[in-house]
Design an enzyme around this catalytic site. Structure first.
Site, PDB file in Angstrom:
ATOM      1  N   GLY A 177       0.841  -1.207   0.000  1.00 44.10           N
ATOM      2  CA  GLY A 177       0.000   0.000   0.000  1.00 44.10           C
ATOM      3  C   GLY A 177       0.866   1.243   0.000  1.00 44.10           C
ATOM      4  N   ARG A 190      18.959  11.571  -4.408  1.00 45.89           N
ATOM      5  CA  ARG A 190      19.884  12.692  -4.193  1.00 45.89           C
ATOM      6  C   ARG A 190      21.172  12.216  -3.507  1.00 45.89           C
ATOM      7  NH1 ARG A 190      16.634  17.792  -4.352  1.00 45.89           N
ATOM      8  NH2 ARG A 190      15.937  17.556  -6.497  1.00 45.89           N
ATOM      9  N   ARG A 244       0.991  -5.077  -5.576  1.00 47.68           N
ATOM     10  CA  ARG A 244       1.221  -6.321  -4.839  1.00 47.68           C
ATOM     11  C   ARG A 244       1.356  -7.400  -5.909  1.00 47.68           C
ATOM     12  NH1 ARG A 244      -0.547  -4.306   0.354  1.00 47.68           N
ATOM     13  NH2 ARG A 244      -2.375  -2.999   0.129  1.00 47.68           N
ATOM     14  N   ASP A 292       5.993  -4.902   5.957  1.00 50.19           N
ATOM     15  CA  ASP A 292       6.755  -6.124   6.269  1.00 50.19           C
ATOM     16  C   ASP A 292       6.625  -7.205   5.194  1.00 50.19           C
ATOM     17  OD1 ASP A 292       4.178  -6.668   6.994  1.00 50.19           O
ATOM     18  OD2 ASP A 292       4.639  -7.258   9.058  1.00 50.19           O
ATOM     19  N   THR A 339       4.416   2.532   5.410  1.00 51.57           N
ATOM     20  CA  THR A 339       3.021   2.080   5.430  1.00 51.57           C
ATOM     21  C   THR A 339       2.253   2.938   6.425  1.00 51.57           C
ATOM     22  OG1 THR A 339       1.512   0.333   6.166  1.00 51.57           O
ATOM     23  CG2 THR A 339       3.742   0.193   7.024  1.00 51.57           C
ATOM     24  N   ASP A 365      -0.107   1.978   8.174  1.00 49.65           N
ATOM     25  CA  ASP A 365      -0.645   1.145   9.264  1.00 49.65           C
ATOM     26  C   ASP A 365       0.173   1.208  10.555  1.00 49.65           C
ATOM     27  OD1 ASP A 365      -2.518   0.330   7.421  1.00 49.65           O
ATOM     28  OD2 ASP A 365      -1.451  -1.505   6.891  1.00 49.65           O
ATOM     29  N   ASP A 415       2.365  -0.889  11.463  1.00 52.99           N
ATOM     30  CA  ASP A 415       2.254  -2.259  11.997  1.00 52.99           C
ATOM     31  C   ASP A 415       3.575  -3.019  11.939  1.00 52.99           C
ATOM     32  OD1 ASP A 415       2.397  -2.449   9.237  1.00 52.99           O
ATOM     33  OD2 ASP A 415       0.778  -3.909   9.045  1.00 52.99           O
ATOM     34  N   ARG A 428      -5.175  -2.450   8.776  1.00 52.03           N
ATOM     35  CA  ARG A 428      -5.102  -3.927   8.683  1.00 52.03           C
ATOM     36  C   ARG A 428      -5.368  -4.545  10.049  1.00 52.03           C
ATOM     37  NH1 ARG A 428      -0.331  -6.378   4.874  1.00 52.03           N
ATOM     38  NH2 ARG A 428      -0.969  -5.315   2.976  1.00 52.03           N
ATOM     39  N   LYS A 452     -24.137  15.243  27.257  1.00 51.77           N
ATOM     40  CA  LYS A 452     -23.193  15.159  26.143  1.00 51.77           C
ATOM     41  C   LYS A 452     -23.967  15.122  24.818  1.00 51.77           C
ATOM     42  CE  LYS A 452     -18.708  13.335  26.180  1.00 51.77           C
ATOM     43  NZ  LYS A 452     -17.750  12.331  26.352  1.00 51.77           N
TER      44      LYS A 452
HETATM   45  P1  ADP Z   1       3.282  -4.550   2.698  1.00 48.16           P
HETATM   46  O1  ADP Z   1       4.640  -4.497   2.136  1.00 48.16           O
HETATM   47  O2  ADP Z   1       2.671  -3.190   2.857  1.00 48.16           O
HETATM   48  O3  ADP Z   1       3.203  -5.393   3.947  1.00 48.16           O
HETATM   49  P2  ADP Z   1       2.118  -6.742   1.204  1.00 48.16           P
HETATM   50  O4  ADP Z   1       2.009  -7.657   2.375  1.00 48.16           O
HETATM   51  O5  ADP Z   1       0.971  -6.708   0.239  1.00 48.16           O
HETATM   52  O6  ADP Z   1       2.322  -5.222   1.618  1.00 48.16           O
HETATM   53  O7  ADP Z   1       3.463  -7.130   0.428  1.00 48.16           O
HETATM   54  C1  ADP Z   1       3.842  -6.449  -0.747  1.00 48.16           C
HETATM   55  C2  ADP Z   1       4.449  -7.439  -1.706  1.00 48.16           C
HETATM   56  O8  ADP Z   1       5.610  -8.015  -1.126  1.00 48.16           O
HETATM   57  C3  ADP Z   1       3.561  -8.639  -2.050  1.00 48.16           C
HETATM   58  O9  ADP Z   1       2.631  -8.350  -3.061  1.00 48.16           O
HETATM   59  C4  ADP Z   1       4.593  -9.646  -2.525  1.00 48.16           C
HETATM   60  O10 ADP Z   1       4.983  -9.413  -3.855  1.00 48.16           O
HETATM   61  C5  ADP Z   1       5.778  -9.360  -1.595  1.00 48.16           C
HETATM   62  N1  ADP Z   1       5.718 -10.292  -0.461  1.00 48.16           N
HETATM   63  C6  ADP Z   1       4.843 -10.309   0.565  1.00 48.16           C
HETATM   64  N2  ADP Z   1       5.065 -11.344   1.390  1.00 48.16           N
HETATM   65  C7  ADP Z   1       6.107 -12.035   0.866  1.00 48.16           C
HETATM   66  C8  ADP Z   1       6.828 -13.220   1.242  1.00 48.16           C
HETATM   67  N3  ADP Z   1       6.491 -13.926   2.338  1.00 48.16           N
HETATM   68  N4  ADP Z   1       7.854 -13.611   0.450  1.00 48.16           N
HETATM   69  C9  ADP Z   1       8.208 -12.916  -0.653  1.00 48.16           C
HETATM   70  N5  ADP Z   1       7.559 -11.797  -1.058  1.00 48.16           N
HETATM   71  C10 ADP Z   1       6.538 -11.357  -0.321  1.00 48.16           C
HETATM   72  O1  F6P Z   2      -1.437  -1.385   4.239  1.00 46.48           O
HETATM   73  C1  F6P Z   2      -2.110  -0.199   3.955  1.00 46.48           C
HETATM   74  C2  F6P Z   2      -3.578  -0.469   3.730  1.00 46.48           C
HETATM   75  O2  F6P Z   2      -4.201   0.745   3.370  1.00 46.48           O
HETATM   76  C3  F6P Z   2      -4.312  -1.128   4.906  1.00 46.48           C
HETATM   77  O3  F6P Z   2      -4.653  -0.189   5.900  1.00 46.48           O
HETATM   78  C4  F6P Z   2      -5.484  -1.742   4.206  1.00 46.48           C
HETATM   79  O4  F6P Z   2      -5.946  -2.865   4.911  1.00 46.48           O
HETATM   80  C5  F6P Z   2      -4.910  -2.153   2.878  1.00 46.48           C
HETATM   81  O5  F6P Z   2      -3.738  -1.389   2.674  1.00 46.48           O
HETATM   82  C6  F6P Z   2      -5.831  -1.956   1.704  1.00 46.48           C
HETATM   83  O6  F6P Z   2      -5.189  -2.453   0.590  1.00 46.48           O
HETATM   84  P1  F6P Z   2      -5.649  -2.266  -0.914  1.00 46.48           P
HETATM   85  O7  F6P Z   2      -4.987  -1.028  -1.422  1.00 46.48           O
HETATM   86  O8  F6P Z   2      -5.125  -3.484  -1.598  1.00 46.48           O
HETATM   87  O9  F6P Z   2      -7.135  -2.162  -0.905  1.00 46.48           O
END
Ligand code: ADP
Ligand code: F6P
Length: 319
Positions: free
Chosen positions: A11, A25, A72, A103, A125, A127, A129, A171, A213
């Protein structure tokens, strides 16, 4: 001489552009070539790559979104996908990769580092998180966007003597809800990290109403559920007209706050600096107000802490 690639993944988050600018830069300052990989790992797999220069990142520090765009990719999660990614990086002579994302994106970077690519991760991100860092790029902006919306919703909620449930993103993480609730003076905050007691929430609401309130704002984290189902439950339990709002994607956009721009600028600078010191497989974090780098395995092991103290304070203040 290193050749650095930079991508944004998962995201998008306000401040990602400031991080890209800092990477580009800093690389140029050190006379290192830098390449922009478009659309995260999906674009990497398609070889959607272009050289970046000093002009490529002009006038972007204040812009939301990401000029490199994001995605993604399920295919990238496979071994075949990762081998293809390495092959494309080799074709371009890119030996070092800076990944800005969450992550999930870090796990992708770890997979590439196991296959010989130098990788540095920057937390981006809304989030907040990611366990290893106190703050990720985009969180502060999203929080302020949510806060601004809560203020507006509070106006109309008071006028009509209602309850309003505001659903925020995150999330499985309740940070946006917790801090927007605390800063916005919400009556109740529902987060995935804490059990919900709707009877207690309803009692508190009615106590407030008896005291005169005019409004009640409940902040609901996305990880807990959908605002509509909670509107029905609260209205049933209290008899007070209850409306709901899902803030949705507005939380992902907009000009980054000063905090996010500073975080992004420092982390982008540090990412290139680490590569120049021949460091790899590192995640850049801010911990206890200090910028540090951790090994990617260690970083991914760290569980996200929930700020129970802030949660309890919000409860006391919304008596
Ligand atoms: P974020 O990076 O915000 O946590 P995602 O969980 O959607 O978002 O991960 C982004 C991309 O990173 C995924 O679409 C995928 O291509 C890659 N990715 C996620 N998890 C794994 C994993 N366990 N191993 C390798 N690539 C991953
Ligand atoms: O990780 C950022 C975030 O906006 C979360 O808060 C939400 O759950 C998710 O991405 C939504 O993802 P998408 O853009 O795939 O709808």
């Amino acid at each position: 001489m290193k050749r650095i690639g930079v991508l944004t993944s998962g995201g998008d988050a306000p401040g990602m552009n400031a991080a890209i600018r800092a990477v580009v830069r800093t690389a140029i300052y050190h006379k290192v070539e830098v390449f922009g990989i478009k659309r995260g790992y999906a674009g990497l797999l398609e070889g959607d790559i272009e050289p970046l220069n000093i002009y490529s990142v002009a006038d972007i520090i204040h812009r939301g979104g990401t000029i490199l765009r994001s995605s993604r990719s399920e295919y990238f999660k496979t071994d075949a996908g990762q081998n293809k990614a390495v092959q494309i990086l080799n074709q371009w002579g890119i030996d070092s990769l800076i990944v800005i994302g969450g992550d999930g994106s870090f796990k992708g970077a770890r997979a590439l580092s196991k296959k010989g690519v130098n990788t540095i991760c920057i937390p981006g991100t809304i989030d907040n998180d990611i366990g290893c860092t106190d703050f990720s790029i985009g969180f502060d902006t999203a929080l302020n966007t949510a806060l601004d919306a809560i203020g507006k919703i509070r106006d109309t909620t008071s006028s009509h003597n209602r309850v309003n449930i505001v659903e925020v993103m995150g999330r499985e993480c309740g940070d946006i809800a917790l801090y927007a609730g605390l800063a916005g003076g919400a009556e109740s905050i529902l987060v995935p990290e804490k059990e919900q007691d709707l009877d207690m929430i309803a009692e508190k609401l009615l106590r407030g109403k008896d005291r005169g309130k005019l409004h009640s704002i409940i902040i609901l984290a996305e990880g807990v559920g959908n605002f509509q189902e909670f509107c029905n439950k609260i209205e049933e339990k209290t008899g007070v007209a209850t409306r709901g709002t899902n803030l949705g994607y507005i939380q992902r956009g907009g000009s980054p706050t000063a905090s996010d721009r500073i975080l992004a600028s420092r982390m982008g600078y540090m990412a290139v600096d680490l590569l120049l010191q021949n460091k790899t497989s590192r995640v850049i974090c801010i911990r206890n107000n200090k910028y540090v780098d951790l090994d990617i395995n260690e970083a991914l092991e760290i569980k996200k802490d929930f700020d129970i103290e802030a949660y309890n304070i919000a409860n006391v203040l919304s008596i």
